[in-house]
Design an enzyme around this catalytic site. Structure first.
Site, PDB file in Angstrom:
ATOM      1  CD  GLN A 210      10.707  12.142  12.835  1.00  0.00           C
ATOM      2  OE1 GLN A 210      10.961  10.976  12.543  1.00  0.00           O
ATOM      3  NE2 GLN A 210       9.664  12.788  12.332  1.00  0.00           N
ATOM      4  CG  HIS A 211      15.172  11.036  19.609  1.00  0.00           C
ATOM      5  ND1 HIS A 211      16.228  11.746  20.140  1.00  0.00           N
ATOM      6  CD2 HIS A 211      14.061  11.500  20.236  1.00  0.00           C
ATOM      7  CE1 HIS A 211      15.781  12.593  21.059  1.00  0.00           C
ATOM      8  NE2 HIS A 211      14.467  12.473  21.129  1.00  0.00           N
ATOM      9  CB  ALA A 212      19.542   7.908  15.684  1.00  0.00           C
ATOM     10  CG  ASP A 221      19.766  11.281  18.626  1.00  0.00           C
ATOM     11  OD1 ASP A 221      18.743  11.000  19.257  1.00  0.00           O
ATOM     12  OD2 ASP A 221      20.084  10.732  17.558  1.00  0.00           O
TER      13      ASP A 221
END
Length: 575
Positions: A210-212, A221
């Site tokens: 998942q995105h930071a 990302d």
């Protein structure tokens, strides 16, 4: 004594505090991933052998401290990474040797192995990939053996299986025939898209898929800048080919405008809206978006290539250009890109933002000791809120950890400038391929040189840290260090695939080449249908990653299968 409390779910653990003091204590916590964040209240524990439980997250290391209101002091503090599904206890009691109380931890229920589903899935995928690699290799070896036998025997009367050997010879020639299309580029595009579909389906619920939350890099990302990089490379290769065929500039401008409008409309009217959202309403419609960003980036890169792109490179006529012909002859493009990046730097670090420090790059909320709660994204967030109001992304990745209240869109206006810069790096890859056509070693060396330069630049800008650099690596802001870092990865990946697929011919790009040649169909399809059966379903096992990871892999595999069937039927959706 066993902890009692709510049953923890995926990425959660149960933490119980037992207070054996004669005073009430307060427990506060923060995530070590959260940069300079204010401690948040967790539980209040009454005195006299009382206890209180709380469900905590297990994604990141937590810093916990126990405070006494009556003493106005911190009794104890610690940092620990808790395991998924585990039950933990902390006993707060008087210390015999010291005046301050002590906190004694214990494990009441051992945690689950959260990464076991990932390991099992990786092994299964590795076995499947190995079978797909070994089977064609064994078949080609068998064909080559029969072919050599038929040649050595010098005639059909000595051939063991003449028909089969001729069939294998045809297969052998087909394999050796070099395709006119750059397969490594389609494979790279398909690889980025396949990973994108997987992470959009949740990536099994793992935080690194998942995105930071703000600064830093995760797998999720990586995929968007790869896509932008490929757009730049494709623009150079495609437009150079069309210009050499005599396609006029007016025809190119029509094509550019049409593709840009289609991408913008697809993103605005379809992907930002789902029938599950109810009647279409302007009050909640998101104006920026992924396809909008890709469409506008494509538009600018195409204009650069249309007006200042087509150059015949006379390597022998101008010896001093030999080391850098792909750069010198395109100086107007470089001038425009430098001006755009200067604009990004000036706006980001010099533009005043009300009630925020100039040049602020933080997440706002509780970060930076809670001093700038409404400054999420600094100048980038401020510009987007002025232009779009509430018609932008309402659930930024920083919302959960940093407790932000301001909307922030990762596909905002200011980040689009660096998206164009990322695409321009991809254009350099295309120019290298054209400039040094037939000189594969030169191509790979220049790819490596670009990767080294960009990697060093990213290291200097970020100081090789997540939060402490001059310009941190940040996907939400599309920071300059993020662009240089992803440019480094892109050159390395494309160079590796170009070597293995187009030069050596060791790999045909399967299965990623299938999604890469139908990228628009797969991306739009998975975005529109991704939340419907059979691509996904309502999950019933919320205590671990098993079902979510299976669902993510299942949905991704279905789209790869669909792309494969379309590839076999030679159906390629183009705009």
């Amino acid at each position: 004594m066993t902890s009692t409390g709510p049953d923890p779910k995926m990425d959660q653990a149960l933490l119980t505090f037992h207070n054996q003091l004669t005073e009430e204590v307060q427990v506060f916590y923060t995530s070590d991933y959260c940069y300079k964040c204010v401690y948040q209240h967790l539980v209040t524990v009454k005195p006299a052998s009382s206890n209180a439980s709380a469900v905590i997250g297990t994604k990141f290391t937590l810093s916990v401290r126990v405070e006494s209101q009556s003493r106005n002091a911190t009794l104890c503090r610690w940092s620990q990474t808790y395991g998924e599904g585990g039950h933990y206890s902390v006993w707060i009691k008087k210390s015999e040797a010291a005046s301050n109380p002590r906190c004694t931890p214990s494990v009441d229920k051992r945690p689950n192995n959260a990464y076991l589903p990932l390991v099992v899935s990786a092994l299964l995928l590795a076995i499947i990939a190995l079978l797909f690699v070994v089977a064609p290799f064994a078949y080609r070896r068998h064909c080559r053996s029969n072919f050599i036998k038929s040649v050595c025997c010098q005639g059909p009367q000595y051939s063991v299986d003449n028909d089969r050997s001729h069939a294998c010879e045809a297969e052998h020639n087909t394999i050796k025939a070099k395709p006119t299309r750059l397969r490594s580029l389609d494979t790279f595009r398909g690889f980025a898209l396949t990973v994108m579909v997987f992470v959009n389906y949740g990536g099994g619920g793992y935080w690194f898929f998942q995105h930071a939350p703000w600064n830093g890099l995760t797998v999720a990302d990586l995929v968007m800048p790869w896509f932008v990089f490929i757009i730049g490379t494709s623009v150079v290769l495609a437009f150079t080919s069309m210009q050499r065929r005599g396609v006029s500039r007016l025809q190119l401008l029509r094509k550019i405008t049409w593709r840009t409008v289609v991408l913008l409309m697809l993103g605005f009217c379809f992907l930002n809206y789902s029938p599950r959202d109810g009647p279409l309403s302007w009050s909640w419609l998101r104006i920026p978006g992924v396809l909008q960003r890709l469409g506008f980036t494509y538009f600018v890169l195409s204009l650069l290539q249309t007006f200042w792109g087509h150059k015949e490179i006379p390597l022998r006529s101008y010896p001093w250009w030999n080391p850098i012909p792909d750069m010198v002859l395109y100086w107007p493009q470089w001038l425009i890109i430098i001006l755009l990046e200067t604009l990004w730097l000036c706006i980001t670090f010099l533009m005043p933002v009300p009630n925020c420090p100039t040049g602020y790059l933080g997440a706002g909320g509780i970060s930076d000791n809670g001093l700038y709660p409404n400054c999420t994204g600094g100048a980038a967030g401020y510009i987007d809120r002025l232009m779009f109001g509430d018609n932008m992304y309402r659930y930024p990745t920083c919302k959960e950890m940093y407790h932000t209240t301001q909307p922030f869109d990762p596909e905002g206006v200011l980040g689009t400038i660096n998206s164009i810069v990322m695409g321009f790096l991809g254009m350099q890859a295309g120019k290298i391929i054209i400039s040094y056509k037939g000189m594969n070693l030169h191509i790979l060396c220049r790819f490596l040189a670009w990767a080294i330069i960009l990697g060093i630049s990213a290291a200097i800008l970020s100081k090789c840290t997540r939060d402490g650099g001059f310009i941190p690596v940040n996907k939400n802001l599309w920071s300059l260090s993020y662009v240089t870092c992803m440019g480094c990865f892109s050159f390395l990946l494309l160079g590796g695939m170009y070597s293995v697929i187009d030069i050596k011919g060791w790999w045909g790009g399967q299965p990623f080449i299938y999604t890469g040649t139908n990228s628009i169909f797969v991306y739009v399809g998975h975005s529109l249908l991704g939340f419907y059966f059979p691509f996904s379903w309502e999950m019933h096992f919320q205590q671990s990653h098993w079902e979510w990871l299976f669902q993510s892999l299942w949905g991704t595999s279905l789209w790869v299968l669909i792309a494969y069937l379309l590839y076999r039927k030679k159906f390629f959706l183009k705009i």
